[in-house]
Scaffold this motif. Structure first.
Motif, PDB file in Angstrom:
ATOM      1  N   LYS A   1      35.032  25.434 -17.811  1.00 45.91           N
ATOM      2  CA  LYS A   1      34.855  23.978 -18.836  1.00 45.91           C
ATOM      3  C   LYS A   1      33.056  23.564 -18.402  1.00 45.91           C
ATOM      4  CE  LYS A   1      39.155  22.759 -20.630  1.00 45.91           C
ATOM      5  NZ  LYS A   1      39.908  21.766 -21.052  1.00 45.91           N
TER       6      LYS A   1
ATOM      7  N   GLU B   1      24.354  21.786 -26.200  1.00 52.73           N
ATOM      8  CA  GLU B   1      25.332  22.376 -26.073  1.00 52.73           C
ATOM      9  C   GLU B   1      25.991  20.542 -25.769  1.00 52.73           C
ATOM     10  OE1 GLU B   1      28.628  22.600 -27.725  1.00 52.73           O
ATOM     11  OE2 GLU B   1      27.809  24.736 -26.411  1.00 52.73           O
TER      12      GLU B   1
ATOM     13  N   ARG C   1      29.868  20.118 -26.593  1.00 50.67           N
ATOM     14  CA  ARG C   1      31.158  20.110 -26.038  1.00 50.67           C
ATOM     15  C   ARG C   1      31.428  20.114 -24.796  1.00 50.67           C
ATOM     16  NH1 ARG C   1      32.325  24.989 -29.129  1.00 50.67           N
ATOM     17  NH2 ARG C   1      30.135  25.541 -28.279  1.00 50.67           N
ATOM     18  N   ARG C   2      31.979  18.865 -24.419  1.00 49.33           N
ATOM     19  CA  ARG C   2      32.240  19.337 -23.120  1.00 49.33           C
ATOM     20  C   ARG C   2      32.900  19.979 -22.205  1.00 49.33           C
ATOM     21  NH1 ARG C   2      34.880  13.459 -22.076  1.00 49.33           N
ATOM     22  NH2 ARG C   2      37.175  13.976 -22.561  1.00 49.33           N
TER      23      ARG C   2
ATOM     24  N   ARG D   1      33.475  22.785 -24.104  1.00 48.34           N
ATOM     25  CA  ARG D   1      32.625  24.510 -23.875  1.00 48.34           C
ATOM     26  C   ARG D   1      33.671  25.486 -22.547  1.00 48.34           C
ATOM     27  NH1 ARG D   1      28.178  27.387 -26.142  1.00 48.34           N
ATOM     28  NH2 ARG D   1      28.488  29.213 -25.181  1.00 48.34           N
TER      29      ARG D   1
END
Length: 65
Positions: free
Chosen positions: A9, A42, A44-45, A47
């Motif tokens: 992540k 980006e 979204r942590r 991702r």
């Protein structure tokens, strides 16, 4: 950076690469739009990064292997 699993992540990558000191710091810089994945901002942590992905932070580029 080499990973031992099929993915990592984004927030975990930032900590593992010593780009941030904590998960909270990772959350902040991601929310501020300071992280790019494969050339795109980006937010979204969570991702999932896979081998071949490129992460850019503060002018530095890292490739997931």
């Amino acid at each position: 950076m080499k990973i031992d699993t099929d993915h990592i992540k984004l927030d975990s990558f930032l900590k593992a690469a010593n780009l941030v000191a904590s998960g909270g710091e990772a959350k902040i810089i991601i929310a501020e739009g300071a992280v790019r994945v494969n050339g795109e901002t980006e937010l979204r942590r969570g991702r999932k990064l896979r081998p071949g992905d490129q992460v850019e932070v503060a002018g530095e580029c890292f490739v997931i292997e």
